[in-house]
Write a protein that holds these residues in place. Sequence first.
Motif, PDB file in Angstrom:
ATOM      1  N   LEU A 197       5.728  17.039 -13.663  1.00 47.69           N
ATOM      2  CA  LEU A 197       6.292  16.610 -14.886  1.00 47.69           C
ATOM      3  C   LEU A 197       5.269  15.548 -15.568  1.00 47.69           C
ATOM      4  CD1 LEU A 197       9.856  16.136 -14.155  1.00 47.69           C
ATOM      5  CD2 LEU A 197       8.755  17.923 -15.532  1.00 47.69           C
ATOM      6  N   ILE A 198       4.525  14.796 -14.870  1.00 48.57           N
ATOM      7  CA  ILE A 198       3.848  13.679 -15.378  1.00 48.57           C
ATOM      8  C   ILE A 198       2.415  13.537 -14.959  1.00 48.57           C
ATOM      9  CG2 ILE A 198       5.808  12.287 -16.228  1.00 48.57           C
ATOM     10  CD1 ILE A 198       4.862  10.372 -13.952  1.00 48.57           C
ATOM     11  N   HIS A 199       1.312  13.017 -15.495  1.00 50.33           N
ATOM     12  CA  HIS A 199       0.153  12.542 -14.938  1.00 50.33           C
ATOM     13  C   HIS A 199       0.090  11.101 -14.920  1.00 50.33           C
ATOM     14  CE1 HIS A 199      -3.934  12.598 -14.140  1.00 50.33           C
ATOM     15  NE2 HIS A 199      -4.235  12.018 -15.431  1.00 50.33           N
ATOM     16  N   ILE A 200      -0.481  10.778 -13.824  1.00 52.70           N
ATOM     17  CA  ILE A 200      -0.777   9.232 -14.014  1.00 52.70           C
ATOM     18  C   ILE A 200      -2.364   8.928 -13.792  1.00 52.70           C
ATOM     19  CG2 ILE A 200      -0.523   7.058 -12.307  1.00 52.70           C
ATOM     20  CD1 ILE A 200       2.001   8.370 -11.275  1.00 52.70           C
ATOM     21  N   LYS A 201      -2.833   8.143 -14.652  1.00 55.16           N
ATOM     22  CA  LYS A 201      -4.141   7.666 -14.400  1.00 55.16           C
ATOM     23  C   LYS A 201      -4.272   6.394 -13.798  1.00 55.16           C
ATOM     24  CE  LYS A 201      -8.200   6.602 -17.570  1.00 55.16           C
ATOM     25  NZ  LYS A 201      -9.003   7.816 -16.814  1.00 55.16           N
ATOM     26  N   ARG A 202      -4.860   6.218 -12.558  1.00 53.34           N
ATOM     27  CA  ARG A 202      -4.869   5.203 -11.627  1.00 53.34           C
ATOM     28  C   ARG A 202      -6.279   4.392 -11.434  1.00 53.34           C
ATOM     29  NH1 ARG A 202      -1.888   9.575  -9.307  1.00 53.34           N
ATOM     30  NH2 ARG A 202       0.284   8.912  -8.277  1.00 53.34           N
ATOM     31  N   ASP A 203      -7.132   4.858 -12.333  1.00 53.43           N
ATOM     32  CA  ASP A 203      -8.614   4.371 -12.093  1.00 53.43           C
ATOM     33  C   ASP A 203      -8.721   2.927 -12.948  1.00 53.43           C
ATOM     34  OD1 ASP A 203      -8.517   5.312 -14.728  1.00 53.43           O
ATOM     35  OD2 ASP A 203     -10.245   6.661 -14.312  1.00 53.43           O
ATOM     36  N   GLY A 204      -7.674   2.296 -13.509  1.00 54.85           N
ATOM     37  CA  GLY A 204      -7.581   1.132 -14.302  1.00 54.85           C
ATOM     38  C   GLY A 204      -7.991   1.286 -15.857  1.00 54.85           C
ATOM     39  N   GLY A 205      -8.222   2.554 -16.224  1.00 55.63           N
ATOM     40  CA  GLY A 205      -8.457   2.700 -17.325  1.00 55.63           C
ATOM     41  C   GLY A 205      -7.302   3.249 -18.262  1.00 55.63           C
ATOM     42  N   SER A 206      -7.412   3.673 -19.454  1.00 56.56           N
ATOM     43  CA  SER A 206      -6.492   4.231 -20.216  1.00 56.56           C
ATOM     44  C   SER A 206      -6.398   5.493 -20.673  1.00 56.56           C
ATOM     45  CB  SER A 206      -6.006   3.144 -21.454  1.00 56.56           C
ATOM     46  OG  SER A 206      -4.964   3.559 -22.286  1.00 56.56           O
ATOM     47  N   LEU A 207      -5.205   6.324 -20.826  1.00 55.00           N
ATOM     48  CA  LEU A 207      -5.262   7.436 -21.534  1.00 55.00           C
ATOM     49  C   LEU A 207      -5.310   7.219 -22.992  1.00 55.00           C
ATOM     50  CD1 LEU A 207      -2.146   8.920 -19.453  1.00 55.00           C
ATOM     51  CD2 LEU A 207      -4.693   9.586 -19.257  1.00 55.00           C
ATOM     52  N   VAL A 208      -5.961   8.096 -23.856  1.00 57.26           N
ATOM     53  CA  VAL A 208      -6.357   7.948 -25.003  1.00 57.26           C
ATOM     54  C   VAL A 208      -5.741   8.840 -26.112  1.00 57.26           C
ATOM     55  CG1 VAL A 208      -8.116   7.923 -26.930  1.00 57.26           C
ATOM     56  CG2 VAL A 208      -8.547   6.821 -24.583  1.00 57.26           C
ATOM     57  N   TRP A 209      -5.212   8.648 -27.000  1.00 60.14           N
ATOM     58  CA  TRP A 209      -4.398   9.369 -28.189  1.00 60.14           C
ATOM     59  C   TRP A 209      -5.701   9.414 -29.456  1.00 60.14           C
ATOM     60  CZ3 TRP A 209      -3.629   8.053 -33.206  1.00 60.14           C
ATOM     61  CH2 TRP A 209      -3.086   9.195 -34.203  1.00 60.14           C
ATOM     62  N   SER A 210      -5.944  10.294 -29.770  1.00 62.03           N
ATOM     63  CA  SER A 210      -7.102  10.240 -30.941  1.00 62.03           C
ATOM     64  C   SER A 210      -6.543  11.055 -31.978  1.00 62.03           C
ATOM     65  CB  SER A 210      -8.398  10.756 -30.404  1.00 62.03           C
ATOM     66  OG  SER A 210      -8.557  11.925 -29.880  1.00 62.03           O
ATOM     67  N   SER A 211      -7.162  11.089 -33.231  1.00 60.83           N
ATOM     68  CA  SER A 211      -7.142  11.819 -34.478  1.00 60.83           C
ATOM     69  C   SER A 211      -8.371  11.689 -35.193  1.00 60.83           C
ATOM     70  CB  SER A 211      -5.765  11.475 -35.118  1.00 60.83           C
ATOM     71  OG  SER A 211      -5.855  10.143 -35.691  1.00 60.83           O
ATOM     72  N   ILE A 212      -8.580  12.806 -35.974  1.00 58.29           N
ATOM     73  CA  ILE A 212      -9.781  12.873 -36.814  1.00 58.29           C
ATOM     74  C   ILE A 212      -9.423  11.986 -38.388  1.00 58.29           C
ATOM     75  CG2 ILE A 212     -11.125  14.035 -38.299  1.00 58.29           C
ATOM     76  CD1 ILE A 212     -11.765  14.358 -35.404  1.00 58.29           C
ATOM     77  N   VAL A 213     -10.179  10.909 -38.627  1.00 59.47           N
ATOM     78  CA  VAL A 213     -10.186  10.312 -40.021  1.00 59.47           C
ATOM     79  C   VAL A 213     -11.220  10.783 -40.798  1.00 59.47           C
ATOM     80  CG1 VAL A 213     -10.266   8.142 -41.014  1.00 59.47           C
ATOM     81  CG2 VAL A 213      -9.261   8.390 -38.610  1.00 59.47           C
ATOM     82  N   PRO A 214     -10.781  11.227 -42.065  1.00 62.29           N
ATOM     83  CA  PRO A 214     -11.810  11.738 -42.851  1.00 62.29           C
ATOM     84  C   PRO A 214     -12.733  10.710 -43.562  1.00 62.29           C
ATOM     85  CG  PRO A 214      -9.625  11.793 -44.232  1.00 62.29           C
ATOM     86  CD  PRO A 214      -9.503  11.364 -42.694  1.00 62.29           C
ATOM     87  N   ASP A 215     -13.832  11.012 -43.955  1.00 67.95           N
ATOM     88  CA  ASP A 215     -14.725  10.074 -44.716  1.00 67.95           C
ATOM     89  C   ASP A 215     -14.076   9.480 -45.889  1.00 67.95           C
ATOM     90  OD1 ASP A 215     -16.820   8.810 -45.884  1.00 67.95           O
ATOM     91  OD2 ASP A 215     -18.123  10.570 -46.205  1.00 67.95           O
ATOM     92  N   ASN A 216     -14.051   8.262 -45.855  1.00 66.72           N
ATOM     93  CA  ASN A 216     -13.423   7.451 -47.110  1.00 66.72           C
ATOM     94  C   ASN A 216     -14.137   7.239 -48.516  1.00 66.72           C
ATOM     95  OD1 ASN A 216     -15.334   5.556 -46.356  1.00 66.72           O
ATOM     96  ND2 ASN A 216     -13.818   3.884 -45.503  1.00 66.72           N
ATOM     97  N   ARG A 217     -15.617   7.896 -48.288  1.00 65.54           N
ATOM     98  CA  ARG A 217     -16.529   7.851 -49.505  1.00 65.54           C
ATOM     99  C   ARG A 217     -16.712   6.145 -49.906  1.00 65.54           C
ATOM    100  NH1 ARG A 217     -17.174  13.053 -50.718  1.00 65.54           N
ATOM    101  NH2 ARG A 217     -15.276  14.664 -50.094  1.00 65.54           N
ATOM    102  N   THR A 218     -16.920   5.580 -48.986  1.00 68.15           N
ATOM    103  CA  THR A 218     -16.887   4.247 -49.572  1.00 68.15           C
ATOM    104  C   THR A 218     -18.036   3.932 -48.330  1.00 68.15           C
ATOM    105  OG1 THR A 218     -15.515   2.903 -48.468  1.00 68.15           O
ATOM    106  CG2 THR A 218     -15.096   3.864 -50.585  1.00 68.15           C
ATOM    107  N   ASP A 219     -18.667   2.712 -48.543  1.00 75.51           N
ATOM    108  CA  ASP A 219     -19.401   2.118 -47.495  1.00 75.51           C
ATOM    109  C   ASP A 219     -18.672   1.118 -46.698  1.00 75.51           C
ATOM    110  OD1 ASP A 219     -21.699   3.491 -48.368  1.00 75.51           O
ATOM    111  OD2 ASP A 219     -22.421   1.907 -49.907  1.00 75.51           O
ATOM    112  N   ALA A 220     -17.644   0.845 -47.343  1.00 73.52           N
ATOM    113  CA  ALA A 220     -16.792  -0.168 -46.520  1.00 73.52           C
ATOM    114  C   ALA A 220     -15.811   0.348 -45.215  1.00 73.52           C
ATOM    115  CB  ALA A 220     -15.864  -0.661 -47.349  1.00 73.52           C
TER     116      ALA A 220
END
Length: 301
Positions: A197-220
């Motif tokens: 039912l679940i997966h456990i990450k035991r190596d001291g790191g973290s699982l990561v959620w990610s998503s794509i962020v489009p180009d904001n068309r600025t230099d900031a």
Amino acid sequence: MDPNTVTALAALIAASTHGLREFKATIEPFFAPLHEVRMAKAKAQSREVETASVIAADGRLQRAKYQRERDEVRHQANLEQIVIKAARRISDDAPIAKPDPDVIAHLFDEAKNVGNDEMQELWARLLSEEVNRPGSFSKRTITFVKSMEYFEAKAFASICQLSDDDGHLIAQWDSTFLEDTLGIRRETLEHLETIGLIHIKRDGGSLVWSSIVPDNRTDAPLHHESVFSYPGRQLIVKKLVSPGGGRVKVAIGSVAFTKLGHELFTLVDRQASDSVINHVMDVLGRLYGQDVRDERTNPKG
């Protein structure tokens, strides 16, 4: 041996054999009735055994029929309770498309022996979810639910309290919070992993959620906000993204649902208590140094 002696012995044997045949022929009429009586008794005893066997078999047949009918009545009562509980959860906006009848038949076949009220509630949610969203569950998932013990279902429901609405499980597997507040001991958590039912990450790191962020068309650089929704709450994690856009990553802890767990978490009622939200914020914020804030989506008063 003297030839005369041999001849005399042969004559004696012949006479004896003839005498025995005559004796047998003489006494046979007297023993015939006794033989017939014995045969008649043997046949009578055989008929008695046969009759007793038929009676015993008929009794077993009647008992088996009674047991079968009693089981059918119990199965019907269990299924009716599950259907009644499911009806309360079926949406008025349920799709016109009907669920796969083979899946529903399989569900009923697996659920018919469930008499425990809380486990019936789980099956009712399974049924209503399949009606509301046909194709939500595979036959394999339904078979797995049948194999679940009560304590497994209860522990899984507890860990689901830490999940957002999309099934992102935000928890730290070695946190004392799980046992102190949710009542999930470490070995129980590991058992949930063992049954898939679940997966456990035991190596001291973290699982990561990610998503794509489009180009904001600025230099900031851009501050992107990732939203994790809970009942009545939103936890918002703000991350800095490079000017050209890219993938934003949020550390979400060391426990995640498997595909099966993700499929089943939708069956659990989640409350988003303050203690749960505080733990989730602690994982997102303090543990991984991320900027997180809590917003109520339905503030009281």
